[in-house]
Scaffold this motif. Sequence first.
Motif, PDB file in Angstrom:
ATOM      1  N   VAL A 249       0.832  -1.205   0.000  1.00 59.49           N
ATOM      2  CA  VAL A 249       0.000   0.000   0.000  1.00 59.49           C
ATOM      3  C   VAL A 249       0.862   1.248   0.000  1.00 59.49           C
ATOM      4  CG1 VAL A 249      -1.666   1.337   1.332  1.00 59.49           C
ATOM      5  CG2 VAL A 249      -1.979  -1.130   1.071  1.00 59.49           C
TER       6      VAL A 249
ATOM      7  N   VAL B  81       0.507   3.829  -3.047  1.00 56.74           N
ATOM      8  CA  VAL B  81      -0.449   4.913  -2.805  1.00 56.74           C
ATOM      9  C   VAL B  81       0.035   6.246  -3.361  1.00 56.74           C
ATOM     10  CG1 VAL B  81       0.425   5.652  -0.543  1.00 56.74           C
ATOM     11  CG2 VAL B  81      -2.036   5.808  -1.064  1.00 56.74           C
TER      12      VAL B  81
ATOM     13  N   PRO C  26      -5.166   1.846  -3.955  1.00 56.15           N
ATOM     14  CA  PRO C  26      -4.528   1.154  -2.833  1.00 56.15           C
ATOM     15  C   PRO C  26      -5.052   1.554  -1.463  1.00 56.15           C
ATOM     16  CG  PRO C  26      -2.882   1.834  -4.428  1.00 56.15           C
ATOM     17  CD  PRO C  26      -4.178   2.442  -4.867  1.00 56.15           C
TER      18      PRO C  26
ATOM     19  N   ALA D  78      -5.835  -0.545   2.762  1.00 58.68           N
ATOM     20  CA  ALA D  78      -5.005  -0.217   3.931  1.00 58.68           C
ATOM     21  C   ALA D  78      -5.498  -0.867   5.214  1.00 58.68           C
ATOM     22  CB  ALA D  78      -4.928   1.300   4.096  1.00 58.68           C
TER      23      ALA D  78
END
Length: 270
Positions: A161, A165, A178, A182
Amino acid sequence: MNFVAIPAIHYSCTQLAALVGQCFEGYSIPFSLPPAIFAQRFIAEGLSLVDSCVWLDSEEPAAVALITRRGASARLAAFAIRPQYRAQGMGKRLLPPLITTLRDKGVRLLRLEVIQDNHPAVALYHSLGFTTVQPLYGFQGAKAVEGEAHALQDIDPLIVVRKAVCESNATLSWLTDPLSAASLPARAFEYRNHALAVIATHMETPQLRFIYVEPEYRRRGFAGELLRVLNHHFPGLSTSVVVPGAFAPLFERAGYSRLALSQYEMKADL
């Protein structure tokens, strides 16, 4: 009918999950989740109970809207009306005040997904100022896979992530971003040091959420290889119907079949 809008924060997760299921009763694609999975899924998507809404007719719930938020962007994650209130123009009556309230709370972009074949809903959202952004598809890998699977290394999903991200952009749908992974129960894998994947584990069967290839290793076949290897490890691996159309050829070249259901992603500037 005099409808009263109540923030969803006044309902427990169990009540809200049941209400959403009731409002989707009889839809072409029924939607019903156990409370625990409902909570895991929508919290990961950014559910805002303060912005989400239940409409009451007297004391009877008539409709529900689930809103997810990220900064100045929000998403109509679900909107449904109980059977006895349908075909009466309720969507055009209930949604504009909700949209106005979101704008007053600082939302500047509102997104949603709608089934492509749901022509009345598509027409409703167009009438409310939404435009179509892109088609969204779902894919499933082969259930019978031959040959030896290449190795995948288990890693912490947050590593994936955090890498991905920073490149989140408007091309990605809300659920392929993404950020949606999380806080979702998931496993993550690394392939050949430079290709990464996150697979959600909160449903009965594993579901591919997104893949990520480091920028300097793109256009070398890593993404297609990773998709094939994942399907070896998880035969029949599928996605939700949230894959942007631009990525459809990638999945098809990797041997995945497109699901029958498809959606449109739509947006409105507030």
